[in-house]
Design a protein around this motif. Structure first.
Motif, PDB file in Angstrom:
ATOM      1  N   ASP A 326       1.161  -1.083  -0.038  1.00 31.57           N
ATOM      2  CA  ASP A 326      -0.458  -0.206  -0.231  1.00 31.57           C
ATOM      3  C   ASP A 326       0.981   1.535  -0.342  1.00 31.57           C
ATOM      4  O   ASP A 326       0.476   2.747  -1.031  1.00 31.57           O
ATOM      5  N   ARG A 327       2.056   1.099   0.996  1.00 33.04           N
ATOM      6  CA  ARG A 327       2.939   2.280   1.083  1.00 33.04           C
ATOM      7  C   ARG A 327       3.421   2.919  -0.850  1.00 33.04           C
ATOM      8  O   ARG A 327       3.657   4.313  -0.784  1.00 33.04           O
ATOM      9  N   ALA A 328       3.747   1.737  -1.285  1.00 33.91           N
ATOM     10  CA  ALA A 328       4.550   2.027  -2.586  1.00 33.91           C
ATOM     11  C   ALA A 328       3.478   2.631  -2.948  1.00 33.91           C
ATOM     12  O   ALA A 328       4.305   3.658  -3.765  1.00 33.91           O
ATOM     13  N   VAL A 329       2.590   2.143  -2.895  1.00 32.47           N
ATOM     14  CA  VAL A 329       1.338   2.632  -4.206  1.00 32.47           C
ATOM     15  C   VAL A 329       0.877   4.379  -4.165  1.00 32.47           C
ATOM     16  O   VAL A 329       1.027   5.229  -5.070  1.00 32.47           O
ATOM     17  N   ALA A 330       0.914   4.591  -2.621  1.00 27.94           N
ATOM     18  CA  ALA A 330       1.028   5.342  -2.012  1.00 27.94           C
ATOM     19  C   ALA A 330       1.843   6.291  -2.445  1.00 27.94           C
ATOM     20  O   ALA A 330       1.885   7.566  -3.175  1.00 27.94           O
ATOM     21  N   VAL A 331       3.271   5.804  -2.352  1.00 27.16           N
ATOM     22  CA  VAL A 331       4.245   6.986  -2.901  1.00 27.16           C
ATOM     23  C   VAL A 331       3.974   7.363  -4.984  1.00 27.16           C
ATOM     24  O   VAL A 331       4.529   8.372  -5.139  1.00 27.16           O
ATOM     25  N   LEU A 332       4.003   6.079  -5.166  1.00 32.91           N
ATOM     26  CA  LEU A 332       4.189   6.496  -6.582  1.00 32.91           C
ATOM     27  C   LEU A 332       2.808   7.383  -7.209  1.00 32.91           C
ATOM     28  O   LEU A 332       3.049   8.472  -7.650  1.00 32.91           O
ATOM     29  N   ILE A 333       1.312   6.913  -6.379  1.00 36.95           N
ATOM     30  CA  ILE A 333       0.596   8.294  -6.323  1.00 36.95           C
ATOM     31  C   ILE A 333       1.071   9.665  -5.861  1.00 36.95           C
ATOM     32  O   ILE A 333       0.660  10.641  -6.571  1.00 36.95           O
ATOM     33  N   VAL A 334       1.665   9.861  -4.570  1.00 36.40           N
ATOM     34  CA  VAL A 334       1.673  10.675  -4.626  1.00 36.40           C
ATOM     35  C   VAL A 334       3.070  11.725  -4.922  1.00 36.40           C
ATOM     36  O   VAL A 334       2.783  12.526  -5.475  1.00 36.40           O
ATOM     37  N   GLY A 335       4.125  11.090  -5.697  1.00 36.98           N
ATOM     38  CA  GLY A 335       4.796  11.623  -5.717  1.00 36.98           C
ATOM     39  C   GLY A 335       4.577  12.131  -7.839  1.00 36.98           C
ATOM     40  O   GLY A 335       4.885  12.952  -8.412  1.00 36.98           O
ATOM     41  N   MET A 336       2.940  11.161  -8.309  1.00 33.49           N
ATOM     42  CA  MET A 336       2.939  12.190  -9.678  1.00 33.49           C
ATOM     43  C   MET A 336       2.328  13.441  -8.706  1.00 33.49           C
ATOM     44  O   MET A 336       2.449  13.767  -9.958  1.00 33.49           O
ATOM     45  N   LEU A 337       1.477  12.904  -8.063  1.00 32.36           N
ATOM     46  CA  LEU A 337       1.174  13.971  -7.557  1.00 32.36           C
ATOM     47  C   LEU A 337       1.900  15.459  -7.161  1.00 32.36           C
ATOM     48  O   LEU A 337       1.604  16.442  -8.024  1.00 32.36           O
ATOM     49  N   LEU A 338       3.042  15.091  -6.845  1.00 30.46           N
ATOM     50  CA  LEU A 338       3.907  16.344  -6.479  1.00 30.46           C
ATOM     51  C   LEU A 338       4.935  16.900  -8.000  1.00 30.46           C
ATOM     52  O   LEU A 338       4.790  18.504  -7.782  1.00 30.46           O
ATOM     53  N   THR A 339       4.774  15.925  -8.687  1.00 28.45           N
ATOM     54  CA  THR A 339       5.626  16.152 -10.478  1.00 28.45           C
ATOM     55  C   THR A 339       4.259  17.767 -10.883  1.00 28.45           C
ATOM     56  O   THR A 339       5.047  18.090 -11.457  1.00 28.45           O
ATOM     57  N   LEU A 340       3.223  17.045 -10.152  1.00 27.48           N
ATOM     58  CA  LEU A 340       2.430  17.750 -11.163  1.00 27.48           C
ATOM     59  C   LEU A 340       2.114  19.107 -10.313  1.00 27.48           C
ATOM     60  O   LEU A 340       2.358  20.055 -11.258  1.00 27.48           O
ATOM     61  N   SER A 341       2.806  19.358  -9.142  1.00 30.69           N
ATOM     62  CA  SER A 341       2.103  20.021  -8.185  1.00 30.69           C
ATOM     63  C   SER A 341       4.122  20.928  -8.465  1.00 30.69           C
ATOM     64  O   SER A 341       3.813  22.369  -9.189  1.00 30.69           O
ATOM     65  N   LEU A 342       5.074  20.757  -9.311  1.00 32.69           N
ATOM     66  CA  LEU A 342       6.230  20.675  -9.309  1.00 32.69           C
ATOM     67  C   LEU A 342       6.264  21.910 -10.435  1.00 32.69           C
ATOM     68  O   LEU A 342       6.762  23.071 -10.147  1.00 32.69           O
ATOM     69  N   ALA A 343       5.154  20.770 -11.441  1.00 31.46           N
ATOM     70  CA  ALA A 343       5.458  21.836 -12.573  1.00 31.46           C
ATOM     71  C   ALA A 343       4.741  23.275 -12.632  1.00 31.46           C
ATOM     72  O   ALA A 343       5.122  23.687 -13.305  1.00 31.46           O
TER      73      ALA A 343
END
Length: 796
Positions: A326-343
């Motif tokens: 679950d944490r790995a999936v959460a990290v992936l989702i959070v990472g993608m959201l952070l990527t979008l936020s960073l862009a």
């Protein structure tokens, strides 16, 4: 051309955002993979810890069963007369009445050719109809042929109609082998035993445990001695499935782990791959060892006597320990959201300011966080307290301060190490967090001290007491550390604002005073501050100053209480007891100032005064009388203690053989090697050593063998219960037997009645002390008369 011209500036404009998006997606995938590996390791560690805990619980439960068999051996080896069948059945029934895993218990005596007829006749006379010593032949029994030696089942918890009575273990090869192994090694032995006779409900094979019993008072130092002096065996047959299930139910074992128990390895590796376990905690768990080995599993051993049974554990299917990511999936989702936020962030040209803000926030969090537990630290707590207190002055809500201190935490650190202490603090922090609301503030102030800010309760006093009671109950529940089960408590002090003031420093001080009261009241409780505590603190400080003056001005006195020989009533010596005659308050009892002296370190000069005075007084007594002096645990930490004792003997002229040093068990818990060396120096000087208040502390038998004591002093709490609690007699009898085996004498303290004295003499106590023989008296009122006669004792 126009389309391409417009596309170029857009790409250049969004190039940082696109690069950030690409890198962010890459990092998210890499991070998710890393977290997945971490989750895998964490899941394995959690599972292995849970499996080890379950294995330890099973081992402890098995040890409890075996210890009860050993108690039966003690019954046979300590009794002066032969144990009857009725006594055996009664004692066995009591031992295992709440232990359903014990299938049967039997007494298998060693019977020679000449005794065979007598044993058979005795069993028939006891109601075992048709009893005869018989051998196993095929699936049935036949009368055993004449031989030099038999090992028949003589007593058993089976009904007297059972075919098991009279079965000669010597005729069953595997059972004879385990008897010989137990006898020659003087140890508990076991094997996987097939029951003889009709099997019930397809019952699986059981574990047979053998405890050798030797003739009372005989030697067992060599194999030859043990073979010659063997009296027989206590045999227990365990129903493994029922036993293990009982242990798991009793201890509330985790259902997240499936535990299988297999018989010991026999060398047949191939067959073991298909072997079924003797016990499995989950019906749908894989049964064969080969099936278990194909998945995530943990391997260990269950020691039954001298045999290691195999333990295999697996996560329960669909249980909380099943592998999840679950944490790995959460990290992936959070990472993608952070990527979008960073862009987006880059597009708005605010990246630098955002990073700076996050960095400053992280620095502040680290500065106000306790690294060990992850809780807020003292700095954050004081800052938050100042903020809430300021709101109170502006018409804000009331609040409470709860100061917590863990009881017996130092024992965990000293006995298990600081690593175990750190793990315990982390678990305590988690339990405390679970008891709080989101608006409450929990902080670790340092060491084993915690603090809580509670506000917003409708009734702040009631809310504080309810929270304190809930916390005390939570912390009192056992903690499971790797390889250990630890029980502690917590003392809590409460101060309420504005009832107890609005000044921050005063509130903290008053919460500390309430905490001190909780510790003094016996610990594992909570106390709300009241004004009397400040007065008590002032009185305590005054008493401490008076005690310093008393030591300096020699206002202390030494009184003496006799102890007598239990056989003839003759006085053998006196115990030195300190008394404080205050110039205005009169005689102050020791329980009002000894604890204060130990807390302040004044016990060191006070103890030296008592020792010197006792030696000087005893030098003038008859030469056959000794003097006993208590040493405080605090004195043992003084480097020059031995020199002080030697100087007291030298200055008084008292022979070392007439001085007895009494030591409490708490001395032995710390600095074991140093204290052992110190006690050996006292012994080499000729000074007697006594273990005081035996039975009130840890009462570890290892102390009696590891430290060179000459005497055990049984605490008076056992004597008070002697005449109306049979258990007290049994405990005292066991202590006397143990002391004799270790060449030690036994003194009973607190003897007040003739009935108690007669009972203690019958139990074998060497010396007695108490009001029956005399109260503590100053030196000028002591009498050195002839031995006390029974009439004199009655008069006393």
């Amino acid at each position: 051309m126009t389309g391409r011209w417009r596309l170029g500036p857009l790409l250049r404009l969004y190039r940082p955002a696109l690069v950030a998006a690409g890198l962010g997606l890459l990092f998210s995938l890499v991070g998710a993979a890393a977290v997945a590996r971490w989750e895998d390791r964490v899941n394995r560690i959690e599972f292995e810890n849970a499996a080890e805990t379950q294995s330890l619980i099973m081992q402890n439960g098995m040890n409890e069963y075996i210890s009860r068999l050993v108690a039966l051996r003690t019954l046979f080896e300590s009794a002066n007369e032969e144990i009857t069948r009725s006594e055996f059945e009664t004692f066995s029934a009591r031992l295992f009445e709440r232990h359903p895993g014990m299938l049967r218990v039997a007494w298998v005596p060693r019977v020679n050719r000449r005794e065979r007829a007598d044993y058979e006749a005795a069993a028939i006379a006891d109601g075992v109809s048709g009893y005869r010593i018989k051998s196993l032949q095929g699936e049935g029994f036949a009368t055993a042929p004449q031989g030099d030696e038999y090992f028949p089942v003589f007593y058993s918890t089976q009904p007297k109609t059972s075919l098991v009575y009279g079965m000669d273990y010597a005729t069953v090869p595997d059972r004879r082998a385990v008897l010989e192994r137990a006898r020659d090694n003087d140890q508990i032995a076991s094997l996987r035993a097939q029951l003889y006779g009709p099997r019930e409900n397809g019952q699986l094979p059981n574990a047979l445990v053998v405890v050798p019993v030797y003739a009372k008072g005989t030697s067992r130092d060599t194999v030859a001695d043990r073979r010659r002096n063997l009296a027989g065996f206590v045999v227990g047959i365990f129903d493994l499935p029922l036993l293990m299930q009982s242990i798991r139910v009793t201890t509330g074992a985790s259902s997240a782990v499936s535990v299988n128990v297999y018989p010991p390895f026999t060398g047949q590796i191939v067959s073991m791959a298909h072997a079924l376990p003797d016990y499995s905690s989950a019906a749908n768990a894989p049964q064969a060892m080969r099936d278990v080995a194909q998945g995530l599993h943990w391997s260990g051993q269950l020691k039954i006597g001298d045999t290691d049974w195999q333990v295999r554990a697996m996560p329960t299917p669909d249980g909380p320990l099943e592998m999840t990511y679950d944490r790995a999936v959460a990290v992936l989702i959070v990472g993608m959201l952070l990527t979008l936020s960073l862009a987006t962030y880059l597009m708005l040209a605010s990246r630098n300011s955002r990073r700076l803000s996050l960095a400053n926030r992280r620095v502040l969090e680290v500065a106000q966080t306790d690294i060990l537990t992850g809780l807020p630290n003292r700095a954050f707590f004081l800052s938050r307290l100042d903020e809430i207190n300021g709101q109170l002055n502006d018409g804000g809500v009331t609040f409470s301060i709860l100061m917590l201190d863990l009881d017996r935490f130092k024992n965990v650190n000293d006995s298990l190490g600081h690593g175990a202490g750190d793990a315990l603090l982390r678990q305590v922090a988690q339990r405390l967090k679970s008891a709080l609301r989101a608006s409450d503030v929990l902080a670790r102030l340092g060491g084993d001290e915690f603090a809580i800010l509670q506000q917003g309760c409708e009734d702040q006093r009631a809310g504080s007491t309810e929270l304190a009671g809930r916390i005390a109950k939570l912390v009192a529940e056992p903690f499971l550390l790797p390889g250990h089960r630890v029980e502690i408590g917590t003392s809590i002090g409460i101060a309420i604002a504005p009832d107890h003031g609005s000044d921050q420093e005063q509130l903290l001080k008053k919460a500390d005073l309430a905490l001190y009261r909780s510790k003094s009241a016996g610990r594992n409780c909570f106390t709300i501050y009241d004004e009397a505590m400040s007065a008590e603190l002032e009185a305590r400080n005054t008493l401490e100053g008076d005690l310093r003056d008393a030591i300096a001005l020699c206002q202390l006195e030494v009184h003496y209480q006799p102890f007598v020989d239990a056989l003839c009533g003759a006085r053998r010596g006196f115990e030195a007891l300190v008394r404080w005659r205050h110039p205005t308050r009169g005689l102050i009892p020791p329980d009002q100032f000894i604890a204060l002296a130990e807390e302040t370190g004044l016990i060191v000069p006070l103890g030296e005064f008592v020792l010197r005075r006792a030696c000087a007084d005893a030098a003038g007594w008859p030469s056959d009388l000794t003097v006993a002096v208590n040493l405080s645990p605090i004195q043992f930490k003084e480097a020059d203690l031995f020199d002080m004792i030697s100087a007291a003997l030298r200055d008084s002229g008292l022979p070392p053989q007439r001085l007895e040093i009494e030591i409490t068990e708490s001395v032995l818990l710390e600095r074991g090697a140093e204290n052992h060396a110190f006690m050996e120096r006292l012994k080499s000087a000729g000074i007697e050593l006594a273990l005081d208040d035996f039975g009130t502390g840890y009462s570890s038998l290892s102390y009696l063998t590891a430290f060179p004591f000459d005497k055990i002093k049984i605490d008076k709490s056992f004597i008070r219960n002697l005449t109306h609690q049979p258990r007290s007699s049994a405990i005292i009898s066991s202590i006397v037997t143990l002391a004799r085996g270790l060449d030690m004498s036994v003194t009973a303290e607190g003897v007040e009645t003739r009935e108690e004295f007669e009972r203690l003499k019958a139990l074998g106590v060497n010396f007695a002390q108490g009001y029956l023989f005399g109260r503590p008296q100053p030196i000028d009122r002591m009498l050195f008369d002839a031995p006390l006669q029974p009439s004199q004792l009655d008069a006393a």
